[in-house]
Design an enzyme around this catalytic site. Structure first.
Site, PDB file in Angstrom:
ATOM      1  N   ARG A 112       0.838  -1.187   0.000  1.00 40.53           N
ATOM      2  CA  ARG A 112       0.000   0.000   0.000  1.00 40.53           C
ATOM      3  C   ARG A 112       0.871   1.233   0.000  1.00 40.53           C
ATOM      4  O   ARG A 112       1.701   1.397   0.889  1.00 40.53           O
ATOM      5  CB  ARG A 112      -0.831  -0.030   1.285  1.00 40.53           C
ATOM      6  CG  ARG A 112      -2.262   0.239   1.066  1.00 40.53           C
ATOM      7  CD  ARG A 112      -3.092  -0.042   2.271  1.00 40.53           C
ATOM      8  NE  ARG A 112      -2.612   0.421   3.551  1.00 40.53           N
ATOM      9  CZ  ARG A 112      -3.409   0.848   4.519  1.00 40.53           C
ATOM     10  NH1 ARG A 112      -4.700   0.900   4.308  1.00 40.53           N
ATOM     11  NH2 ARG A 112      -2.933   1.200   5.680  1.00 40.53           N
ATOM     12  N   THR A 116      -1.123   7.579  -0.896  1.00 36.79           N
ATOM     13  CA  THR A 116      -2.418   7.439  -1.590  1.00 36.79           C
ATOM     14  C   THR A 116      -3.265   6.314  -1.005  1.00 36.79           C
ATOM     15  O   THR A 116      -4.467   6.250  -1.246  1.00 36.79           O
ATOM     16  CB  THR A 116      -2.193   7.104  -3.077  1.00 36.79           C
ATOM     17  OG1 THR A 116      -1.546   5.813  -3.152  1.00 36.79           O
ATOM     18  CG2 THR A 116      -1.315   8.146  -3.753  1.00 36.79           C
ATOM     19  N   ASP A 208       0.057  -2.828  12.318  1.00 36.33           N
ATOM     20  CA  ASP A 208       0.560  -3.244  11.001  1.00 36.33           C
ATOM     21  C   ASP A 208       0.873  -4.738  11.038  1.00 36.33           C
ATOM     22  O   ASP A 208       1.824  -5.174  11.696  1.00 36.33           O
ATOM     23  CB  ASP A 208       1.823  -2.442  10.653  1.00 36.33           C
ATOM     24  CG  ASP A 208       2.270  -2.698   9.218  1.00 36.33           C
ATOM     25  OD1 ASP A 208       2.453  -3.885   8.863  1.00 36.33           O
ATOM     26  OD2 ASP A 208       2.418  -1.745   8.460  1.00 36.33           O
ATOM     27  N   ASP A 211       4.442  -5.870   9.837  1.00 37.56           N
ATOM     28  CA  ASP A 211       5.499  -5.520  10.798  1.00 37.56           C
ATOM     29  C   ASP A 211       5.434  -6.406  12.035  1.00 37.56           C
ATOM     30  O   ASP A 211       6.469  -6.852  12.554  1.00 37.56           O
ATOM     31  CB  ASP A 211       5.371  -4.051  11.215  1.00 37.56           C
ATOM     32  CG  ASP A 211       5.924  -3.101  10.157  1.00 37.56           C
ATOM     33  OD1 ASP A 211       6.617  -3.586   9.236  1.00 37.56           O
ATOM     34  OD2 ASP A 211       5.661  -1.889  10.245  1.00 37.56           O
TER      35      ASP A 211
HETATM   36  C1  PRP Z   1      -1.256  -4.437   4.478  1.00 31.77           C
HETATM   37  C2  PRP Z   1      -2.098  -5.685   4.580  1.00 31.77           C
HETATM   38  C3  PRP Z   1      -2.882  -5.648   3.293  1.00 31.77           C
HETATM   39  C4  PRP Z   1      -3.109  -4.176   3.080  1.00 31.77           C
HETATM   40  C5  PRP Z   1      -4.509  -3.843   3.489  1.00 31.77           C
HETATM   41  O1  PRP Z   1      -0.169  -4.654   3.669  1.00 31.77           O
HETATM   42  O2  PRP Z   1      -1.361  -6.859   4.754  1.00 31.77           O
HETATM   43  O3  PRP Z   1      -2.210  -6.217   2.187  1.00 31.77           O
HETATM   44  O4  PRP Z   1      -2.173  -3.487   3.925  1.00 31.77           O
HETATM   45  O5  PRP Z   1      -4.794  -2.513   3.230  1.00 31.77           O
HETATM   46  P1  PRP Z   1      -5.877  -2.063   2.149  1.00 31.77           P
HETATM   47  O6  PRP Z   1      -7.086  -2.905   2.373  1.00 31.77           O
HETATM   48  O7  PRP Z   1      -6.084  -0.615   2.498  1.00 31.77           O
HETATM   49  O8  PRP Z   1      -5.279  -2.225   0.793  1.00 31.77           O
HETATM   50  P2  PRP Z   1       0.963  -3.544   3.406  1.00 31.77           P
HETATM   51  O9  PRP Z   1       0.579  -2.687   2.269  1.00 31.77           O
HETATM   52  O10 PRP Z   1       1.260  -2.843   4.705  1.00 31.77           O
HETATM   53  O11 PRP Z   1       2.177  -4.391   2.902  1.00 31.77           O
HETATM   54  P3  PRP Z   1       3.118  -5.439   3.702  1.00 31.77           P
HETATM   55  O12 PRP Z   1       2.265  -6.658   3.994  1.00 31.77           O
HETATM   56  O13 PRP Z   1       4.170  -5.721   2.713  1.00 31.77           O
HETATM   57  O14 PRP Z   1       3.601  -4.781   4.957  1.00 31.77           O
HETATM   58  N1  URA Z   2      -2.663  -2.860   6.998  1.00 27.44           N
HETATM   59  C1  URA Z   2      -2.340  -3.305   8.229  1.00 27.44           C
HETATM   60  O1  URA Z   2      -1.394  -4.082   8.384  1.00 27.44           O
HETATM   61  N2  URA Z   2      -3.064  -2.858   9.274  1.00 27.44           N
HETATM   62  C2  URA Z   2      -4.094  -2.016   9.141  1.00 27.44           C
HETATM   63  O2  URA Z   2      -4.722  -1.655  10.166  1.00 27.44           O
HETATM   64  C3  URA Z   2      -4.411  -1.562   7.855  1.00 27.44           C
HETATM   65  C4  URA Z   2      -3.701  -2.016   6.794  1.00 27.44           C
END
Ligand code: PRP
Ligand code: URA
Length: 217
Positions: A112, A116, A208, A211
């Site tokens: 994400r 944006t 997150d 993380d």
């Molecule tokens: C997080 C999560 C989803 C997304 C959800 O991933 O694991 O993939 O955000 O958010 P959305 O519904 O608003 O799209 P992130 O983008 O943080 O990536 P990562 O798993 O690589 O940390």
């Molecule tokens: N992605 C995450 O990991 N946590 C949230 O709360 C939203 C998006």
């Protein structure tokens, strides 16, 4: 008992099981360390897979018991495909594979954009015969729904027609966006939370997920 879809969330089923509710509460706790967080995601995913596979296709098979030959059942597990959305979806794969070891695993890389909140894709690999497969798309978090909707679009472009989305924490906004974009995709969640904050994080949520799973920050 799972909570059935409602008029506001026609595609959503919430797995309202005491064990799941207990484990999700531990996941939310900010003091839960990475090792336990990872174990909990794994366990909840396994419990969710049990519910998500209720209507899996079965084949009749002969089986020799110590006393006689009878007829049993075998799941057509080879046609089931798990697709974690990287990174956090990876945490859900092993628990489900323990139940269905012959399922195949594809991967979709999305993150994400912090400004944006829209998904940026960087990887896509699923089995070639996608049109013949049942897909379980995995991501612990359904926040704005942008990542899930983009992942489903990519799967459909590859030929997939039967897709279910499994997540641990869903936000109302995300469930509704995914339902608008892909009304044919049912969502199974461990819980439905209240709302998103101004940064697109789920409240009360768990923070997150990537993380917390991988110990990054
Ligand atoms: C997080 C999560 C989803 C997304 C959800 O991933 O694991 O993939 O955000 O958010 P959305 O519904 O608003 O799209 P992130 O983008 O943080 O990536 P990562 O798993 O690589 O940390
Ligand atoms: N992605 C995450 O990991 N946590 C949230 O709360 C939203 C998006």
């Amino acid at each position: 008992m799972p909570l059935e879809p409602t008029a506001s969330f026609p595609t959503l089923t919430v797995l309202d099981h005491p064990l799941v509710r207990h484990k999700v509460t531990l996941l939310r706790d900010r003091t839960t360390p990475t090792k336990q967080f990872k174990e909990l995601v794994d366990e909840i995913a396994m419990l969710m897979a049990y519910e998500a596979t209720r209507d899996l296709a079965l084949d009749r098979v002969p089986v020799d018991t110590p006393l006689e030959t009878t007829t049993g059942w075998a799941v057509r597990g080879k046609k089931l495909t798990l697709v974690p959305i990287l990174r956090a979806g990876l945490g859900m794969v092993e628990g489900i594979l323990r139940l269905m070891p012959s399922a195949r695993v594809g991967h979709i890389g999305l993150y994400r954009d912090h400004t944006t909140l829209e998904p940026v894709d960087y990887y896509f690999k699923v089995p070639g015969d996608a049109s013949e497969r049942d897909f379980l798309l995995l991501d612990p978090m359904l926040a704005t729904g942008g990542s899930a909707a983009a992942a489903v679009t990519s799967l459909k472009r590859a030929g997939a027609t039967r897709i279910r989305f499994l997540c641990l924490v869903a936000a109302p906004e995300g469930v509704q966006r995914l339902a608008r974009t892909h009304p044919d995709v049912s969502v199974l969640a461990a819980c439905l939370d209240r709302e998103l904050n101004e940064h697109g994080y789920i409240l009360p949520g768990l923070g997150d997920a990537g993380d917390r799973l991988f110990g990054t920050r």
